[in-house]
Scaffold this active site. Sequence first.
Site, PDB file in Angstrom:
ATOM      1  N   ALA A 124     -10.348  19.147 -14.888  1.00 50.70           N
ATOM      2  CA  ALA A 124     -10.278  20.300 -13.988  1.00 50.70           C
ATOM      3  C   ALA A 124     -10.893  19.978 -12.630  1.00 50.70           C
ATOM      4  O   ALA A 124     -12.094  20.207 -12.396  1.00 50.70           O
ATOM      5  CB  ALA A 124     -10.969  21.504 -14.630  1.00 50.70           C
ATOM      6  N   LEU A 125     -10.058  19.452 -11.753  1.00 48.60           N
ATOM      7  CA  LEU A 125     -10.492  19.084 -10.398  1.00 48.60           C
ATOM      8  C   LEU A 125      -9.849  20.014  -9.369  1.00 48.60           C
ATOM      9  O   LEU A 125     -10.539  20.603  -8.542  1.00 48.60           O
ATOM     10  CB  LEU A 125     -10.104  17.616 -10.133  1.00 48.60           C
ATOM     11  CG  LEU A 125     -10.463  17.038  -8.770  1.00 48.60           C
ATOM     12  CD1 LEU A 125     -11.972  16.950  -8.587  1.00 48.60           C
ATOM     13  CD2 LEU A 125      -9.850  15.628  -8.603  1.00 48.60           C
ATOM     14  N   GLU A 127      -8.030  23.028  -7.312  1.00 49.75           N
ATOM     15  CA  GLU A 127      -8.315  24.461  -7.176  1.00 49.75           C
ATOM     16  C   GLU A 127      -7.161  25.113  -6.420  1.00 49.75           C
ATOM     17  O   GLU A 127      -6.348  24.413  -5.814  1.00 49.75           O
ATOM     18  CB  GLU A 127      -9.642  24.648  -6.419  1.00 49.75           C
ATOM     19  CG  GLU A 127     -10.819  24.037  -7.175  1.00 49.75           C
ATOM     20  CD  GLU A 127     -12.165  24.326  -6.528  1.00 49.75           C
ATOM     21  OE1 GLU A 127     -12.190  24.927  -5.436  1.00 49.75           O
ATOM     22  OE2 GLU A 127     -13.188  23.951  -7.140  1.00 49.75           O
ATOM     23  N   GLY A 129      -7.108  26.371  -3.634  1.00 53.76           N
ATOM     24  CA  GLY A 129      -7.120  26.016  -2.212  1.00 53.76           C
ATOM     25  C   GLY A 129      -7.244  24.533  -1.938  1.00 53.76           C
ATOM     26  O   GLY A 129      -7.337  24.120  -0.779  1.00 53.76           O
ATOM     27  N   GLN A 278      33.242   0.420  -9.611  1.00 55.04           N
ATOM     28  CA  GLN A 278      32.141  -0.321  -9.000  1.00 55.04           C
ATOM     29  C   GLN A 278      31.040   0.615  -8.465  1.00 55.04           C
ATOM     30  O   GLN A 278      29.855   0.284  -8.514  1.00 55.04           O
ATOM     31  CB  GLN A 278      32.665  -1.199  -7.856  1.00 55.04           C
ATOM     32  CG  GLN A 278      31.667  -2.262  -7.430  1.00 55.04           C
ATOM     33  CD  GLN A 278      32.207  -3.143  -6.342  1.00 55.04           C
ATOM     34  OE1 GLN A 278      32.756  -2.683  -5.352  1.00 55.04           O
ATOM     35  NE2 GLN A 278      32.060  -4.438  -6.529  1.00 55.04           N
ATOM     36  N   GLN A 335      23.986  12.505 -11.328  1.00 55.60           N
ATOM     37  CA  GLN A 335      25.227  12.414 -10.538  1.00 55.60           C
ATOM     38  C   GLN A 335      26.344  11.770 -11.361  1.00 55.60           C
ATOM     39  O   GLN A 335      27.490  12.225 -11.326  1.00 55.60           O
ATOM     40  CB  GLN A 335      24.937  11.584  -9.272  1.00 55.60           C
ATOM     41  CG  GLN A 335      26.075  11.551  -8.270  1.00 55.60           C
ATOM     42  CD  GLN A 335      26.273  12.899  -7.574  1.00 55.60           C
ATOM     43  OE1 GLN A 335      25.405  13.777  -7.650  1.00 55.60           O
ATOM     44  NE2 GLN A 335      27.407  13.078  -6.937  1.00 55.60           N
ATOM     45  N   GLY A 338      28.252  14.071 -13.499  1.00 58.67           N
ATOM     46  CA  GLY A 338      29.064  15.100 -12.857  1.00 58.67           C
ATOM     47  C   GLY A 338      28.622  16.493 -13.297  1.00 58.67           C
ATOM     48  O   GLY A 338      27.434  16.754 -13.458  1.00 58.67           O
ATOM     49  N   GLU A 362      -1.767  14.068 -10.181  1.00 58.40           N
ATOM     50  CA  GLU A 362      -2.704  12.922 -10.149  1.00 58.40           C
ATOM     51  C   GLU A 362      -2.579  12.156  -8.828  1.00 58.40           C
ATOM     52  O   GLU A 362      -2.684  10.929  -8.781  1.00 58.40           O
ATOM     53  CB  GLU A 362      -2.525  12.034 -11.384  1.00 58.40           C
ATOM     54  CG  GLU A 362      -2.827  12.856 -12.642  1.00 58.40           C
ATOM     55  CD  GLU A 362      -3.306  12.073 -13.832  1.00 58.40           C
ATOM     56  OE1 GLU A 362      -3.789  10.953 -13.638  1.00 58.40           O
ATOM     57  OE2 GLU A 362      -3.222  12.615 -14.941  1.00 58.40           O
ATOM     58  N   GLY A 363      -2.361  12.908  -7.774  1.00 56.73           N
ATOM     59  CA  GLY A 363      -2.263  12.341  -6.422  1.00 56.73           C
ATOM     60  C   GLY A 363      -0.815  12.239  -5.988  1.00 56.73           C
ATOM     61  O   GLY A 363      -0.031  11.527  -6.615  1.00 56.73           O
TER      62      GLY A 363
HETATM   63  N1  CAA Z   1     -13.136   4.735  -7.352  1.00 55.66           N
HETATM   64  C1  CAA Z   1     -14.457   5.045  -7.295  1.00 55.66           C
HETATM   65  N2  CAA Z   1     -14.998   5.698  -6.253  1.00 55.66           N
HETATM   66  C2  CAA Z   1     -14.195   6.086  -5.242  1.00 55.66           C
HETATM   67  C3  CAA Z   1     -12.811   5.816  -5.257  1.00 55.66           C
HETATM   68  C4  CAA Z   1     -12.285   5.117  -6.367  1.00 55.66           C
HETATM   69  N3  CAA Z   1     -10.988   4.815  -6.438  1.00 55.66           N
HETATM   70  N4  CAA Z   1     -12.249   6.328  -4.144  1.00 55.66           N
HETATM   71  C5  CAA Z   1     -13.257   6.896  -3.436  1.00 55.66           C
HETATM   72  N5  CAA Z   1     -14.413   6.744  -4.123  1.00 55.66           N
HETATM   73  C6  CAA Z   1     -15.750   7.174  -3.701  1.00 55.66           C
HETATM   74  C7  CAA Z   1     -16.086   6.560  -2.349  1.00 55.66           C
HETATM   75  O1  CAA Z   1     -16.619   5.259  -2.511  1.00 55.66           O
HETATM   76  C8  CAA Z   1     -17.082   7.540  -1.822  1.00 55.66           C
HETATM   77  O2  CAA Z   1     -18.304   7.309  -2.465  1.00 55.66           O
HETATM   78  P1  CAA Z   1     -19.735   7.402  -1.710  1.00 55.66           P
HETATM   79  O3  CAA Z   1     -20.140   8.823  -1.798  1.00 55.66           O
HETATM   80  O4  CAA Z   1     -20.627   6.521  -2.506  1.00 55.66           O
HETATM   81  O5  CAA Z   1     -19.536   6.936  -0.295  1.00 55.66           O
HETATM   82  C9  CAA Z   1     -16.563   8.876  -2.324  1.00 55.66           C
HETATM   83  O6  CAA Z   1     -15.766   8.567  -3.468  1.00 55.66           O
HETATM   84  C10 CAA Z   1     -15.719   9.592  -1.301  1.00 55.66           C
HETATM   85  O7  CAA Z   1     -14.633   8.764  -0.982  1.00 55.66           O
HETATM   86  P2  CAA Z   1     -13.669   9.060   0.245  1.00 55.66           P
HETATM   87  O8  CAA Z   1     -14.501   9.305   1.486  1.00 55.66           O
HETATM   88  O9  CAA Z   1     -12.657   7.998   0.291  1.00 55.66           O
HETATM   89  O10 CAA Z   1     -13.023  10.471  -0.170  1.00 55.66           O
HETATM   90  P3  CAA Z   1     -11.936  11.353   0.553  1.00 55.66           P
HETATM   91  O11 CAA Z   1     -12.435  12.744   0.621  1.00 55.66           O
HETATM   92  O12 CAA Z   1     -11.488  10.696   1.817  1.00 55.66           O
HETATM   93  O13 CAA Z   1     -10.749  11.395  -0.539  1.00 55.66           O
HETATM   94  C11 CAA Z   1      -8.712  10.739  -1.584  1.00 55.66           C
HETATM   95  C12 CAA Z   1     -10.054  10.324  -0.958  1.00 55.66           C
HETATM   96  C13 CAA Z   1      -8.130   9.420  -2.042  1.00 55.66           C
HETATM   97  C14 CAA Z   1      -7.797  11.418  -0.607  1.00 55.66           C
HETATM   98  C15 CAA Z   1      -8.990  11.673  -2.790  1.00 55.66           C
HETATM   99  O14 CAA Z   1      -9.377  12.961  -2.362  1.00 55.66           O
HETATM  100  C16 CAA Z   1      -7.789  11.822  -3.710  1.00 55.66           C
HETATM  101  O15 CAA Z   1      -7.514  10.950  -4.530  1.00 55.66           O
HETATM  102  N6  CAA Z   1      -7.077  12.940  -3.603  1.00 55.66           N
HETATM  103  C17 CAA Z   1      -6.046  13.285  -4.580  1.00 55.66           C
HETATM  104  C18 CAA Z   1      -6.648  14.067  -5.710  1.00 55.66           C
HETATM  105  C19 CAA Z   1      -5.798  14.020  -6.926  1.00 55.66           C
HETATM  106  O16 CAA Z   1      -5.223  13.003  -7.271  1.00 55.66           O
HETATM  107  N7  CAA Z   1      -5.780  15.131  -7.612  1.00 55.66           N
HETATM  108  C20 CAA Z   1      -5.065  15.174  -8.850  1.00 55.66           C
HETATM  109  C21 CAA Z   1      -5.499  16.362  -9.608  1.00 55.66           C
HETATM  110  S1  CAA Z   1      -5.717  16.053 -11.286  1.00 55.66           S
HETATM  111  C22 CAA Z   1      -4.226  16.132 -12.018  1.00 55.66           C
HETATM  112  O17 CAA Z   1      -3.188  16.210 -11.431  1.00 55.66           O
HETATM  113  C23 CAA Z   1      -4.360  15.982 -13.500  1.00 55.66           C
HETATM  114  C24 CAA Z   1      -3.381  16.681 -14.312  1.00 55.66           C
HETATM  115  O18 CAA Z   1      -3.713  17.661 -14.954  1.00 55.66           O
HETATM  116  C25 CAA Z   1      -2.042  16.095 -14.523  1.00 55.66           C
END
Ligand code: CAA
Length: 379
Positions: A124-125, A127, A129, A278, A335, A338, A362-363
């Site tokens: 649960a990441l 939200e 917003g 083809q 496609q 059809g 997941e991003g």
């Molecule tokens: N591994 C470990 N640590 C990491 C990391 C990684 N791959 N990437 C970043 N970090 C750490 C950084 O080192 C940094 O640590 P410190 O505090 O020690 O400096 C901290 O995290 C912050 O990093 P960033 O400044 O790079 O963070 P950011 O705010 O710029 O965000 C981002 C980076 C890549 C955009 C990230 O926000 C992201 O991946 N966003 C997408 C989120 C996502 O994938 N959500 C999916 C929801 S879950 C889901 O879909 C599951 C489901 O139910 C199917």
Amino acid sequence: MEFELSETQQLIRQTARDFAIKELLPGAAEREREGVFPKELLAKMAGLGLMGINVPESRGGVEAGVVAYALAMMEIARCCGSTAVTMSVTNMVAEILCKFGREDQIDQHVPRICSGEYTAGAFALSEPGCGSDAAALKTSARRKNGGWVLNGTKQFITSGAYSGVTVVWARTGGSGSRGISAFLATPDTAGLSVGAEERKMGLRASNTVSLVFEDAELPEDALLGEEGRGFPIAMEALDGGRIGVSSQAIGIAQAALEAAVEYAKERKTFGKRLADHQAIQWMLADSATELEAARLLTLQAAHLKETGRPFTRQASMAKVFSTEAANRICARAFQIHGGYGYVEDYPVERYLRDSRVTTIYEGTSEIQRLVIARQLLQD
Ligand code: CAA
């Protein structure tokens, strides 16, 4: 360079394939159409070790590694995309716990995830917003009477209504990623409620809900990892999760390609089989080639993770390539069918719908590109 699978990897893949064909495939279309969550089937999968493939045996997993996990995910998704995403998030939660949990947290939850005592795990990441900009999350956690009180809403939570343990991210400090901590919540948490199930475009046999925390009380020891260090846990988990989603997309695309090949051999137009035109051959060839490339990228990312090397960039490359290729492959299969592609008598409309979200969750593809570009451009 070694392209052969080990005996264990072959065994896990075969186990997943046999189960998927025998148990998942027969009811997959109906479950997806009716939105039926496959609770009993998930328990059977746990019995086969498919909920803790990359989890140590000592924790209740099968310790078969990340490549085996990716291979199994492809087989499950080939027969049922909905079950695949449930399996993916559940394995991810088991792995996060093993990596970041204290002994007591691991003991309490991981064997239950792996054995199927818990139907699923949840992550649960996101939200309402914030999704891509995960560090902007607003759910709060404050200390009270030796425990924690959480307030906020989590959105689009896979298996949220069936999860035995949910990893939830909340703000314990100031703004930005360093103010975020991770917690473990169980379904009996006072103040935690499950919102209405989302009516999705695809993957309707998976469960997607919001989770509402209203003065939800968690014990002191619900904190996962260090206070203020929850964000890197989410990022590391998602690196691995992206290998899972990439594999899921490959499985769905494989099914779509197989359906397209079969249909092209059967259907005749202008006095010959579709397969003898083809235009159709080139579509099939492009799909097969993209699928192979997606598989290699994904297994490479899995191999890097398995051997303890950095794999963030490769996981993002695998995810963006595989999921976008899967969308193209499913669209081509559609496609080729059809008008029959557009009706539920054939499975390709489901593959197209199921594959669509893989470039989002997941991003998004845009986030994967951001991760790749940041690594390329860093000093
Ligand atoms: N591994 C470990 N640590 C990491 C990391 C990684 N791959 N990437 C970043 N970090 C750490 C950084 O080192 C940094 O640590 P410190 O505090 O020690 O400096 C901290 O995290 C912050 O990093 P960033 O400044 O790079 O963070 P950011 O705010 O710029 O965000 C981002 C980076 C890549 C955009 C990230 O926000 C992201 O991946 N966003 C997408 C989120 C996502 O994938 N959500 C999916 C929801 S879950 C889901 O879909 C599951 C489901 O139910 C199917």
